[in-house]
Motif scaffolding. Structure first.
Motif, mmCIF file in Angstrom:
data_model
loop_
_atom_site.group_PDB
_atom_site.id
_atom_site.type_symbol
_atom_site.label_atom_id
_atom_site.label_comp_id
_atom_site.label_asym_id
_atom_site.label_seq_id
_atom_site.Cartn_x
_atom_site.Cartn_y
_atom_site.Cartn_z
ATOM 1 N N TYR A 768 43.660 11.845 43.448
ATOM 2 C CA TYR A 768 43.655 10.944 42.290
ATOM 3 C C TYR A 768 44.865 10.018 42.328
ATOM 4 O O TYR A 768 44.740 8.805 42.158
ATOM 5 C CB TYR A 768 43.648 11.778 41.011
ATOM 6 N N GLY A 785 38.785 7.481 41.628
ATOM 7 C CA GLY A 785 39.894 8.405 41.390
ATOM 8 C C GLY A 785 39.903 8.913 39.960
ATOM 9 O O GLY A 785 40.134 10.110 39.699
ATOM 10 N N CYS A 786 39.616 8.028 39.013
ATOM 11 C CA CYS A 786 39.554 8.428 37.607
ATOM 12 C C CYS A 786 38.431 9.439 37.372
ATOM 13 O O CYS A 786 38.585 10.401 36.608
ATOM 14 C CB CYS A 786 39.364 7.203 36.720
ATOM 15 N N ALA A 789 39.685 12.791 38.492
ATOM 16 C CA ALA A 789 40.616 13.371 37.529
ATOM 17 C C ALA A 789 39.868 13.850 36.292
ATOM 18 O O ALA A 789 40.180 14.918 35.736
ATOM 19 C CB ALA A 789 41.675 12.339 37.148
#
Length: 1078
Positions: A768, A785-786, A789
């Protein structure tokens, strides 16, 4: 280091001793960045006293150093040292003289590539004298200097060939092209048979290549002017009509095709075709290009196009009558031009009187079985199959050109051309010559989809098959057996209606027997035809199996249980064929069989998968061996397109896709799927460990499918997670989009392992962080990446407390960053997820990050909450509601001081979202229904096949024309957006949220949470004083327990909710009560 020592050092790079090579390369790398290095290399390359091989090694290094270090990327590696200014100056001062003095073509190629990079970076601002220097070379009386000038002209154009903005290339064209056309015109006065003229065709070829390169994107004002168009047009016609004496070219036809004179002819044909196709055809010119090229197009189509047609027709007449030889690529270009002439009225009128003759004498001979095809069939049947079946292998061939010509005639000029072509086919099929009948049946295969749909002939297609196709299944000539299979497959796929079951049965029997033919091309075509029969006729499929494997199957009863073992055998036979040929099209056949007979193949799924994995590994290993072969120092794009050997990689992709089909077909049996997974994991690991990047997409599709369908991560799958992390951190940082579904599954279904493995949790967090901070990645990767996460925060509740602060800091760092609304929302929702995970801790970490940041976050969040479009998806709305519920349950003392004055707005914010939630849910449901029903509603548009409406001789605007129009409009929009961004006038940020669409393949732990129930529970459990702040007296009546126990507070409650919000709240509670009762 002196020049001699440096030359000796580069000589070690081609020393037969690998240890000497390695030592030399390390030393070169050590001194490569020193100032003066490139200046010294220029001197060595120019020195006649140094061996050619050494000078070539120096030129290769020079090219690579300039390409990688002349302009450094924004975030270069620490070992990436820019080229010193003194070397830059020396490069520009010496590159053209070095080009003139080049002793070999191989060195010229390297120096030319270096020149292109210099031009791209420094012209015109930092190299204003370049064009004058090139013109001086072109005007020189020395043939080597003129040749250098020609090469330099090509590189100047190549440096800007794909540049959309017409700011640099037009000046280069206007300065150099008048000289180039004069030089080329003079060259044609030299006899090709003169020994001294051997350099001339090479220069002529490069001059024409320069012109063609200049018109890839735009046609400059100079090129549109009569002052340019007339001399260049005259030159091109001369080259096309030039008679090359036999003594001036090789006798072997393949070598002749590659000789410089015929290369020049090929480029001349290509230029004329490009001018007409892209810029000179007004009826097909996209509307965004009308302003710039409309006048030119009208002039070209009335003045030049008729001349091109006349010249081409004459060349065809010479070729057909045997008076002249014509290269294959030239034939292809002629076919392309004739095809382009079909739709515009002005050129169709020219072409129409010659159509029958061109079809019979020029197009049809390309389709017959000739000596060349016979030789290929006997010498390399696999290559024959590839050339005849795989469309990617037919690039620029006259066969594909003839096919396109026939298809365009049938679809665009149906009323004039279609029936005469069918009459021609019928006439030829009565011929006793097998090669001619092969051509007619091939033509029938080309036109099959049209024949099956034409109202005047579709009723007679069955009789045609019985009379002309069925007998060829038993022909003595194997190529006739092959084309009979092909025709059957084509008309079956196109939707032939069989009136008589016996005829279908006879054709099914014939193609079934052909699957055991001794000739490989026949077996391949039989396999493809069987695939189409299986897809269209279940009964036909059963008849095939009964014939192949001596199993009695009632044709009418369609007893599928009797077919199970035979289906597996058919797939095994297809696998064997696929291994023999590496044809991707056979993988499609296997997919069709697997998909059609899922239940029958279930018992043998593991064995079938193992066999597929063996095929995949063989192809992957062979592809890996190809990758490890020496890469040439200079690669020509055209040669890549025509000679590229990617068969192994494409074959492996196809097999991987078939494996994926097997996985999707057995998800009803978790036990078998688990067994299949263990068979597949080794090929996934092999691909990732050997960094076969071209196959990563396929492998991660398999990982995603297996882990998602099993809802579990097996112990043997976790090494794939580790490999994925290592690859992402090193060689495959830009593959996060492909990796994400699998990574999300690792987090979602591997929670027990992740809870027990802090190192695994750290790896996910690091991915992330890297996605958010890597300069190589853009907004889309940051969004991925979000999502990763978010998956951690939702699936690992209570187990990433030590990582929550890092997540909050990373998201806070990007609160005002990003170019797209999609990323800004994804990043904001990481902070919302943090609140949902642990509201008190999240707000504390926000304040620790920067005092007052929690208020900044709330301001951004509530702007989205109170907007109609900034939380567009169902998931966005549910996430915010649940996070607001967590805030409702907070004790008053835990609320940051800076947020208390706005705290009463939480209930109102939640109700705003609830108000819009039903509409979002309904919209998502519509999209889901469309996705399910979409394939059933895709009826083919018959008009794309036949043009039976309107006037026959008018302009035709078809699907291809409409598609080019769409592309042109989108290109114009993107160019305008880019130009506005450069000038600071970009105002495209108005409705980006509307581009954020529901992700139907996205699944979240929130999907099964009823937000109505959760919100009611949060209101009931919230601290009493906060309820008072939130609600009106009306609202208190809903929460009777609060009213009875706290009458004083109830009386003191404010009226903060509007009547509309009170109504929404009542509806929310009603929905919650209904959910509790159910």
């Amino acid at each position: 280091m002196d020049l001699q020592s440096l030359a000796n050092l580069f000589a070690t790079t081609y020393n037969p001793d690998p240890n000497v090579q390695k030592t030399g390369e390390l030393q070169i790398r050590k001194i490569g960045a020193q100032e003066g290095m490139l200046t010294a290399l220029l001197q060595i390359i120019a020195s006649d006293g140094v061996e050619i091989a050494t000078r070539q090694a120096c030129s290769v290094y020079l090219k690579n150093r300039v390409h990688t270090s002349y302009i450094l990327p924004p975030n270069p590696r620490p070992d990436h040292v820019p080229i010193a200014q003194s070397d830059r100056t020396a490069l520009k001062a010496n590159i053209l003289p070095l080009l003139s003095a080049s002793p070999s073509r191989s060195i010229t190629v390297q120096v030319a590539a270096t020149l292109k990079d210099l031009v791209a970076h420094d012209f015109p601002d930092r190299w204003s004298s370049l064009l004058d220097d090139v013109k001086r070379l072109l005007g020189s009386g020395d043939v080597r200097e003129v040749g250098a000038g020609v090469v330099a002209s090509l590189e100047c154009v190549r440096a800007f060939r794909f540049r959309q903005k017409a700011d640099v290339l037009p000046s280069i064209i206007a300065t150099l092209f008048p000289t180039l056309v004069t030089i080329a015109d003079g060259m044609l006065n030299t006899s090709p048979s003169q020994p001294a003229s051997q350099e001339i065709p090479a220069m002529l070829h490069l001059i024409l290549k320069t012109y063609k390169t200049a018109i890839i994107v735009n046609l400059s004002p100079h090129q549109q002017s009569p002052e340019s168009l007339v001399p260049w047009g005259r030159l091109l016609f001369r080259v096309v009509g030039m008679v090359v004496p036999v003594e001036g070219v090789p006798t072997d036809e393949e070598d002749r095709e590659k000789c410089e004179w015929w290369k020049a002819k090929k480029w001349a044909y290509g230029i004329l075709g490009r001018l007409f196709h892209r810029f000179g055809n007004p009826s097909q010119l996209p509307s965004p290009m009308q302003n710039e090229y409309g006048v030119f197009a009208e002039h070209f189509v009335t003045t030049f196009a008729p001349e091109i047609f006349k010249v081409y027709l004459h060349q065809v007449e010479l070729y057909v009558s045997g008076q002249a030889w014509l290269g294959k690529k030239c034939q292809y270009q002629i076919f392309q031009f004739f095809t382009e002439c079909i739709k515009p009225k002005s050129t169709w009128i020219l072409l129409k009187p010659h159509v029958d003759s061109l079809v019979a004498n020029f197009a049809f001979p390309q389709l017959t079985f000739n000596a060349s095809k016979q030789a290929m069939w006997e010498a390399d049947p696999v290559e024959y199959v590839r050339a005849s079946v795989d469309e990617y292998e037919n690039f620029s061939s006259p066969v594909s050109g003839a096919t396109s010509f026939l298809l365009s005639l049938a679809s665009n000029r149906t009323k004039t051309s279609f029936l005469p072509m069918l009459q021609f086919i019928n006439t030829v099929l009565r011929s006793p010559t097998p090669a001619q009948r092969f051509g007619a049946l091939t033509m029938m295969s080309v036109l099959g989809p049209f024949i099956v749909r034409h109202p005047d002939v579709k009723g007679s297609i069955e009789q045609f098959m019985v009379q002309y196709v069925l007998p060829e299944f038993t022909s003595q000539e194997p190529y006739l057996r092959s084309v009979a299979c092909e025709v059957l497959g084509v008309v079956t796929k196109a939707g032939i209606t069989w009136v008589t079951e016996e005829n279908l049965s006879n054709h099914s029997r014939a193609v079934a027997l052909a699957l055991d033919d001794r000739e490989l091309p026949v077996r391949v075509q039989a396999a493809l035809a069987i695939t189409e029969l299986v897809l269209v006729h279940d009964s036909g499929a059963l008849e095939i199996f009964s014939l192949l494997y001596c199993v009695q199957v009632n044709f009418g009863s369609l007893v599928r249980d009797a077919v199970a073992p035979q289906v597996g055998k058919v797939v095994q036979d297809l696998l064997k064929l696929s291994d023999e040929t590496d044809l991707d099209v056979l993988n499609h056949s296997m997919e069709a069989m697997v998909d059609r007979f899922q239940n029958e193949l279930l018992p043998v799924a593991s064995q079938l998968t193992a066999r597929l994995c063996e095929s995949y590994l063989r192809l992957a290993r062979e592809g890996l061996a190809q990758q490890k072969e020496a890469v040439p120092d200079s690669i020509d794009v055209e040669s890549l397109m025509t000679d590229g050997d990617d068969d192994k990689v494409y074959g492996a992709m196809g097999v991987a896709k078939t494996i994926g089909t097997v996985v999707s077909c057995i998800d009803s049996s978790p036990e078998i799927l688990s067994q299949v997974q263990e068979v597949i994991i080794p090929i996934i690991r092999f691909t990732l460990e050997n960094k076969l990047i071209d196959l990563f997409d396929n492998m991660y599709d398999l990982v995603d499918a297996l882990t998602f369908r099993l809802h579990a991560i097996s112990p043997n799958m976790w090494p794939v997670f580790e490999l994925t992390y290592d690859l992402f951190k090193n060689d495959a940082v830009d593959f996060l989009d492909e990796m994400l579904p699998s990574l999300d599954n690792f987090v979602s279904y591997g929670t027990d392992v992740l809870k027990a493995r802090p190192d695994y949790r750290s790896k996910v967090l690091d991915m992330y962080r890297t996605a958010m901070t890597s300069p190589q990645l853009g907004d889309n990767d940051k969004i991925n990446g979000c999502k990763l996460a978010e998956s951690m925060l939702l699936n690992l509740h209570g187990h990433i407390d030590d990582q929550l602060q890092d997540i909050v800091i990373i998201a806070a760092d990007h609160i005002d960053k990003g170019e797209t609304a999609s990323f800004r929302l994804a990043n904001l929702e990481i902070l919302v997820n943090a609140v949902l995970y642990n509201a008190s801790a999240a707000l504390h970490f926000m304040e620790a990050y920067k005092p007052g940041f929690s208020r900044t976050f709330f301001e951004r969040w509530f702007v989205a909450i109170n907007s109609d479009a900034k939380l567009p998806r169902v998931h966005d709305k549910k996430l915010s509601i649940l996070a607001l519920c967590k805030l409702l349950e907070m004790e008053a003392g835990a609320i940051p001081e800076g947020l208390r004055d706005g705290w009463p707005g939480i209930v109102g914010g939640a109700l705003n979202i609830f108000k819009a939630l039903p509409q979002a849910v309904a919209k998502r449901k519509v999209l889901e229904d469309q996705l399910v029903e979409g394939s059933d509603d895709e009826d083919e548009d018959e008009t794309r096949y036949l043009n039976l409406e309107g006037e026959e001789d008018e302009d035709v605007w078809d699907e291809d024309s409409a598609y080019l129009e769409i592309l042109a409009k989108e290109g114009a929009r993107l160019r305008e957006k880019s130009e506005n961004a450069e000038t600071g006038d970009d105002e495209s940020d108005t409705s980006e949220e509307s581009e954020i669409e529901e992700e139907l393949g996205f699944f979240s732990p929130l999907d099964n949470i009823n937000t109505y129930v959760t919100f009611k529970q949060a209101m009931q459990s919230a601290p009493f004083i906060l309820i008072v702040l939130y609600c009106s007296p009306f609202t208190m009546t809903i929460f009777t327990a609060f009213q009875n126990q706290n009458s004083n507070l109830y009386q003191a409650a404010t009226t903060m909710l509007t009547v509309e919000r009170q109504t929404v709240l009542m509806e929310v509670v009603t929905m919650a009560n209904q959910a509790n009762r159910s």
